[in-house]
Design an enzyme around this catalytic site. Sequence first.
Site, PDB file in Angstrom:
ATOM      1  N   ASP A   1       0.826  -1.209   0.000  1.00  0.00           N
ATOM      2  CA  ASP A   1       0.000   0.000   0.000  1.00  0.00           C
ATOM      3  C   ASP A   1       0.858   1.255   0.000  1.00  0.00           C
ATOM      4  O   ASP A   1       1.847   1.350   0.741  1.00  0.00           O
ATOM      5  CB  ASP A   1      -0.891   0.045   1.261  1.00  0.00           C
ATOM      6  CG  ASP A   1      -2.122  -0.843   1.142  1.00  0.00           C
ATOM      7  OD1 ASP A   1      -2.362  -1.423   0.069  1.00  0.00           O
ATOM      8  OD2 ASP A   1      -2.853  -0.937   2.155  1.00  0.00           O
TER       9      ASP A   1
ATOM     10  N   GLY B   1     -12.528  -1.724   7.996  1.00  0.00           N
ATOM     11  CA  GLY B   1     -13.399  -2.888   7.788  1.00  0.00           C
ATOM     12  C   GLY B   1     -12.652  -4.193   8.013  1.00  0.00           C
ATOM     13  O   GLY B   1     -13.211  -5.170   8.530  1.00  0.00           O
ATOM     14  N   ASP B   2     -11.392  -4.220   7.635  1.00  0.00           N
ATOM     15  CA  ASP B   2     -10.593  -5.447   7.814  1.00  0.00           C
ATOM     16  C   ASP B   2     -10.342  -5.715   9.290  1.00  0.00           C
ATOM     17  O   ASP B   2     -10.373  -6.866   9.749  1.00  0.00           O
ATOM     18  CB  ASP B   2      -9.251  -5.311   7.079  1.00  0.00           C
ATOM     19  CG  ASP B   2      -9.453  -5.069   5.592  1.00  0.00           C
ATOM     20  OD1 ASP B   2     -10.454  -5.567   5.049  1.00  0.00           O
ATOM     21  OD2 ASP B   2      -8.625  -4.370   4.994  1.00  0.00           O
TER      22      ASP B   2
ATOM     23  N   SER C   1      -1.800  -0.029  12.625  1.00  0.00           N
ATOM     24  CA  SER C   1      -2.728   0.609  13.585  1.00  0.00           C
ATOM     25  C   SER C   1      -3.638  -0.402  14.275  1.00  0.00           C
ATOM     26  O   SER C   1      -4.470  -0.017  15.106  1.00  0.00           O
ATOM     27  CB  SER C   1      -3.631   1.602  12.851  1.00  0.00           C
ATOM     28  OG  SER C   1      -2.906   2.370  11.938  1.00  0.00           O
TER      29      SER C   1
ATOM     30  N   GLU D   1     -10.639  -9.886  -3.613  1.00  0.00           N
ATOM     31  CA  GLU D   1      -9.477  -9.316  -4.306  1.00  0.00           C
ATOM     32  C   GLU D   1      -8.638 -10.416  -4.980  1.00  0.00           C
ATOM     33  O   GLU D   1      -7.552 -10.153  -5.462  1.00  0.00           O
ATOM     34  CB  GLU D   1      -8.617  -8.482  -3.345  1.00  0.00           C
ATOM     35  CG  GLU D   1      -9.309  -7.187  -2.958  1.00  0.00           C
ATOM     36  CD  GLU D   1      -8.468  -6.258  -2.106  1.00  0.00           C
ATOM     37  OE1 GLU D   1      -8.756  -5.049  -2.108  1.00  0.00           O
ATOM     38  OE2 GLU D   1      -7.540  -6.736  -1.414  1.00  0.00           O
TER      39      GLU D   1
ATOM     40  N   LEU E   1     -21.310   0.682   8.162  1.00  0.00           N
ATOM     41  CA  LEU E   1     -21.751   2.005   7.691  1.00  0.00           C
ATOM     42  C   LEU E   1     -20.776   3.096   8.130  1.00  0.00           C
ATOM     43  O   LEU E   1     -21.189   4.202   8.497  1.00  0.00           O
ATOM     44  CB  LEU E   1     -23.155   2.296   8.250  1.00  0.00           C
ATOM     45  CG  LEU E   1     -24.279   1.361   7.792  1.00  0.00           C
ATOM     46  CD1 LEU E   1     -25.496   1.464   8.703  1.00  0.00           C
ATOM     47  CD2 LEU E   1     -24.677   1.677   6.346  1.00  0.00           C
TER      48      LEU E   1
ATOM     49  N   ALA F   1      -4.532  -9.915   3.875  1.00  0.00           N
ATOM     50  CA  ALA F   1      -3.429  -9.762   4.825  1.00  0.00           C
ATOM     51  C   ALA F   1      -3.880  -8.957   6.042  1.00  0.00           C
ATOM     52  O   ALA F   1      -3.558  -9.300   7.190  1.00  0.00           O
ATOM     53  CB  ALA F   1      -2.251  -9.083   4.138  1.00  0.00           C
TER      54      ALA F   1
ATOM     55  N   LYS G   1      -6.711  -6.734   1.627  1.00  0.00           N
ATOM     56  CA  LYS G   1      -7.768  -7.089   2.584  1.00  0.00           C
ATOM     57  C   LYS G   1      -7.483  -8.411   3.290  1.00  0.00           C
ATOM     58  O   LYS G   1      -7.700  -8.549   4.494  1.00  0.00           O
ATOM     59  CB  LYS G   1      -9.125  -7.149   1.873  1.00  0.00           C
ATOM     60  CG  LYS G   1      -9.562  -5.782   1.363  1.00  0.00           C
ATOM     61  CD  LYS G   1     -10.955  -5.809   0.777  1.00  0.00           C
ATOM     62  CE  LYS G   1     -11.223  -4.540  -0.033  1.00  0.00           C
ATOM     63  NZ  LYS G   1     -10.974  -3.289   0.687  1.00  0.00           N
TER      64      LYS G   1
ATOM     65  N   ASN H   1     -19.764  -3.308   3.071  1.00  0.00           N
ATOM     66  CA  ASN H   1     -19.987  -1.921   3.498  1.00  0.00           C
ATOM     67  C   ASN H   1     -21.182  -1.371   2.719  1.00  0.00           C
ATOM     68  O   ASN H   1     -21.832  -2.102   1.948  1.00  0.00           O
ATOM     69  CB  ASN H   1     -18.707  -1.083   3.346  1.00  0.00           C
ATOM     70  CG  ASN H   1     -18.301  -0.869   1.888  1.00  0.00           C
ATOM     71  OD1 ASN H   1     -19.090  -1.107   0.963  1.00  0.00           O
ATOM     72  ND2 ASN H   1     -17.080  -0.422   1.671  1.00  0.00           N
TER      73      ASN H   1
HETATM   74  O1  RIB Z   1      -9.307  -2.743   2.950  1.00  0.00           O
HETATM   75  C1  RIB Z   1      -8.150  -1.972   2.821  1.00  0.00           C
HETATM   76  C2  RIB Z   1      -7.239  -2.571   1.805  1.00  0.00           C
HETATM   77  O2  RIB Z   1      -7.891  -2.546   0.563  1.00  0.00           O
HETATM   78  C3  RIB Z   1      -5.922  -1.835   1.594  1.00  0.00           C
HETATM   79  O3  RIB Z   1      -4.904  -2.330   2.404  1.00  0.00           O
HETATM   80  C4  RIB Z   1      -5.689  -1.971   0.099  1.00  0.00           C
HETATM   81  O4  RIB Z   1      -4.552  -2.721  -0.204  1.00  0.00           O
HETATM   82  C5  RIB Z   1      -6.937  -2.642  -0.444  1.00  0.00           C
HETATM   83  O5  RIB Z   1      -6.738  -3.986  -0.638  1.00  0.00           O
END
Ligand code: RIB
Length: 309
Positions: free
Chosen positions: A16, A253-254, A293, A142, A223, A45, A43, A186
């Site tokens: 990222d 969200g992850d 984080s 993804e 949301l 990872a 997402k 979402n």
């Molecule tokens: O959900 C956030 C992630 O979405 C990011 O880390 C980015 O790489 C995308 O996959």
Amino acid sequence: MAKKDQVVVLGSLNYDMIFRQQRMPEIGETYTADSLQTASGGKGANQAVQCARLGIPVYLAGAVGRDASGSWLLEQLQGYGVHTEYVGLLEECTGVGMVNCLQDGSVRATIYGGANARVSREAVEALRPLLVDSRILILQLEIPVDTVACAVAAGRESDCYVILNAAPARSLAAEVLAGVDCLVVNETEASFYWGQPVADFASAELAARELITRVRDTVIITLGGQGSLVCRHNSRQRIPACRVKAVETTGAGDSYIGAYAAALLQGQDAFAAARFAAAAAAITVQGVGAQPSMPSREDIDGFLARTGK
Ligand code: RIB
């Protein structure tokens, strides 16, 4: 054989690049960002790291390229305690995520799949013995939809609880959704799957009532700053977001999904797990980058004690 309290995540790994900037450029404009930070993302990872941060044994399966960013992502994940032996090394570049973060913490992301787009059914076959041993399988979109469909079926056959984060939104066959225990989307993705706009709790409730008919037991619609809606066949709850100042929301969200899975493994019901997950996400948005984080269990307990939730 009894299953272990462990999670398998099959999904993406991305390198990222997070640009903090005042606004998005206009067409034809070259715009200068205020700062650039690189982070281990994707997402799949991210969700695996949140599980690991909460002390849950977690295996990530997917692929990176044989390049510097691929090696770096694997090092980062191993540092967090994620098992990476099911991540393949391919002759394809490592996936990339470009994240534009504005001052209010809102983010827009563009990804390039690279090696993620080559994760195939063979990867699912290699996972089968591990799935038999594991209680939860987490998937996102993804990696190719065909591979996800195959993984949902393998998860069912191995008696895993299958959580599908259907992001980014892509068309899915009805039989794929029918094999999913818990669907997490979402508001943007919920609008895609439902076919009508979802923007608040009222519209999310209508969407969830329809989406729950397509999956086995749970639909969660997140949301953002409003919170999340957890819908089961006979009950639903609005879970308010914890009030915090968002710095950068990538991976919120992850974080929610990883923490939700961890809480389920510890015996919490869907609603209690969602409250725990909301606290995890609230901590994640207070830092830059998803994985760096993400909170530990102690961080979440401290946060809940401080905020009286
Ligand atoms: O959900 C956030 C992630 O979405 C990011 O880390 C980015 O790489 C995308 O996959």
